[in-house]
Design an enzyme around this catalytic site. Structure first.
Site, mmCIF file in Angstrom:
data_model
loop_
_atom_site.group_PDB
_atom_site.id
_atom_site.type_symbol
_atom_site.label_atom_id
_atom_site.label_comp_id
_atom_site.label_asym_id
_atom_site.label_seq_id
_atom_site.Cartn_x
_atom_site.Cartn_y
_atom_site.Cartn_z
ATOM 1 N N HIS A 85 52.849 74.783 42.700
ATOM 2 C CA HIS A 85 53.381 75.977 42.024
ATOM 3 C C HIS A 85 53.173 77.249 42.847
ATOM 4 O O HIS A 85 53.819 78.263 42.571
ATOM 5 C CB HIS A 85 52.840 76.101 40.590
ATOM 6 C CG HIS A 85 51.504 76.729 40.454
ATOM 7 N ND1 HIS A 85 50.344 76.012 40.262
ATOM 8 C CD2 HIS A 85 51.119 78.032 40.480
ATOM 9 C CE1 HIS A 85 49.317 76.843 40.166
ATOM 10 N NE2 HIS A 85 49.763 78.068 40.289
ATOM 11 N N ASP A 131 51.035 68.769 40.797
ATOM 12 C CA ASP A 131 50.972 70.152 41.294
ATOM 13 C C ASP A 131 50.215 70.171 42.622
ATOM 14 O O ASP A 131 49.090 70.666 42.702
ATOM 15 C CB ASP A 131 50.324 71.060 40.240
ATOM 16 C CG ASP A 131 50.482 72.538 40.573
ATOM 17 O OD1 ASP A 131 51.200 72.864 41.532
ATOM 18 O OD2 ASP A 131 49.869 73.360 39.862
ATOM 19 N N GLN A 220 43.900 83.526 37.670
ATOM 20 C CA GLN A 220 45.087 83.842 38.461
ATOM 21 C C GLN A 220 44.690 84.247 39.876
ATOM 22 O O GLN A 220 43.788 85.058 40.065
ATOM 23 C CB GLN A 220 45.889 84.976 37.813
ATOM 24 C CG GLN A 220 46.747 84.542 36.647
ATOM 25 C CD GLN A 220 45.989 84.459 35.334
ATOM 26 O OE1 GLN A 220 44.841 84.860 35.261
ATOM 27 N NE2 GLN A 220 46.628 83.939 34.319
ATOM 28 N N GLY A 221 45.394 83.696 40.835
ATOM 29 C CA GLY A 221 45.088 83.970 42.245
ATOM 30 C C GLY A 221 44.202 82.914 42.863
ATOM 31 O O GLY A 221 44.134 82.788 44.084
ATOM 32 N N ASP A 222 43.484 82.186 42.022
ATOM 33 C CA ASP A 222 42.679 81.058 42.518
ATOM 34 C C ASP A 222 43.528 79.798 42.667
ATOM 35 O O ASP A 222 43.104 78.829 43.313
ATOM 36 C CB ASP A 222 41.514 80.759 41.569
ATOM 37 C CG ASP A 222 40.507 81.883 41.527
ATOM 38 O OD1 ASP A 222 40.215 82.451 42.596
ATOM 39 O OD2 ASP A 222 40.007 82.200 40.431
ATOM 40 N N SER A 223 44.701 79.792 42.082
ATOM 41 C CA SER A 223 45.596 78.636 42.143
ATOM 42 C C SER A 223 45.735 78.111 43.563
ATOM 43 O O SER A 223 45.820 78.888 44.520
ATOM 44 C CB SER A 223 46.978 79.026 41.629
ATOM 45 O OG SER A 223 46.993 79.018 40.232
HETATM 46 C C1 4AZ Z 1 47.121 80.844 37.069
HETATM 47 O O1 4AZ Z 1 47.957 81.287 36.309
HETATM 48 C C2 4AZ Z 1 45.919 80.208 36.504
HETATM 49 N N1 4AZ Z 1 41.704 79.206 34.065
HETATM 50 C C3 4AZ Z 1 44.952 79.688 37.352
HETATM 51 C C4 4AZ Z 1 43.830 79.092 36.815
HETATM 52 C C5 4AZ Z 1 43.683 79.010 35.449
HETATM 53 C C6 4AZ Z 1 44.627 79.529 34.609
HETATM 54 C C7 4AZ Z 1 45.761 80.128 35.137
HETATM 55 C C8 4AZ Z 1 42.470 78.359 34.894
HETATM 56 O O2 4AZ Z 1 47.252 80.943 38.285
#
Ligand code: 4AZ
Length: 268
Positions: A85, A131, A220-223
């Site tokens: 993603h 993913d 968010q941003g850790d993805s």
């Molecule tokens: C995101 O939207 C996202 N708490 C990343 C990690 C988590 C939730 C959302 C996990 O990138």
């Protein structure tokens, strides 16, 4: 996926105009009041700054302006494992990989260009699984790759196992990203528990990690970044219901399921 991307990019927009503060992880208190978390800048509950030297294989992805938007893991000297993603809508020229750099304010380490993007063929969106993606770089990195979990690593996924998540993402739900690498320890959650929290949970494609009471999580941003158990990549930060909420663990790509496909991309 589109929602996740939109949230991700709105974070990037915020980042561009905001003073960066530190801290990957959040507490429910911080989530309720991100301003307080910025001004007081407490050590985030459950998370702490991490040394790049101790986690040399963790990298971040930026756009061509240098804005960080995801994380990743060195899987081979010229290959990065990340979340589909993060990159499925991108062209290689739009992504750079920063390796060997703890702080976004620093200039050390390597900045690599991306020459190829492989997205798992089964990927549709983060809520349906697969993913995972592999980036090919224009150069060989000095960082040592992290081994990826295989079918033989079922023990690493046992509920209660301590896992470590790393990244430069948001310090609070809806808050600012971190300037410096952060890490936190979160227990692996059983399939049964995760299924209760998430109707879309697929045990073969996903693994959850987090505390029942919340307070420690990726955001968010850790993805795209790593979830590590015993020096193996067991998960990839994928999605979840907010960040660090009670009874809403983080959802990670179950790397062992995709080992053969990913390893084929990494080469042997
Ligand atoms: C995101 O939207 C996202 N708490 C990343 C990690 C988590 C939730 C959302 C996990 O990138």
């Amino acid at each position: 996926m589109a929602d996740t991307r939109r949230r991700m990019w709105s974070m990037v927009g915020l980042l561009a105009v905001a003073t960066l503060s530190s801290g990957l992880l959040t507490t429910t208190a911080n989530a309720a009041d991100p301003d307080t978390s910025e001004t007081k800048a407490p050590p985030i509950v459950g998370g702490q700054p991490a040394k790049i030297a101790e986690h040399p294989w963790v990298v971040y992805l930026t756009d061509t302006q240098g804005n960080q938007f995801c994380g990743g893991t060195v899987g081979r000297v010229n290959k990065i494992v990340t979340a589909a993603h993060c990159v499925s809508d991108e062209k290689p020229e739009a992504i750079q990989v920063v390796a060997g750099r703890e702080s976004k304010q620093a200039t050390d380490g390597q900045v690599a260009k991306v020459t190829g993007i492989w997205v798992h063929p089964a990927y549709q969106n983060a809520n349906s699984g697969a993913d995972v993606a592999v980036l090919t770089l224009d150069q060989e990195l000095p960082q040592p790759p992290l081994a990826i979990a295989s079918k033989d690593d079922g023990a690493l996924y046992q509920a209660g196992k301590t896992s470590t998540v790393l990244g430069w993402g948001a310090t609070a739900e809806g808050g600012q990203a971190s300037d410096i690498l952060q890490k936190a320890e979160v227990p692996v959650v059983s399939d049964q528990e995760c299924q209760k929290a998430y109707p879309q949970y697929k045990a073969d494609a996903m693994v959850c990690a987090g505390l029942p009471q919340g307070g420690v999580d990726s955001c968010q941003g850790d993805s795209g970044g790593p979830l590590v158990v015993e020096n193996k990549l067991v998960g990839i930060v994928s999605t979840g219901n907010g960040c660090a909420r009670p009874n809403a663990p983080g959802i990670y790509t179950r790397v062992s399921t995709y080992h053969d496909d990913v390893q084929a991309q990494l080469g042997s």
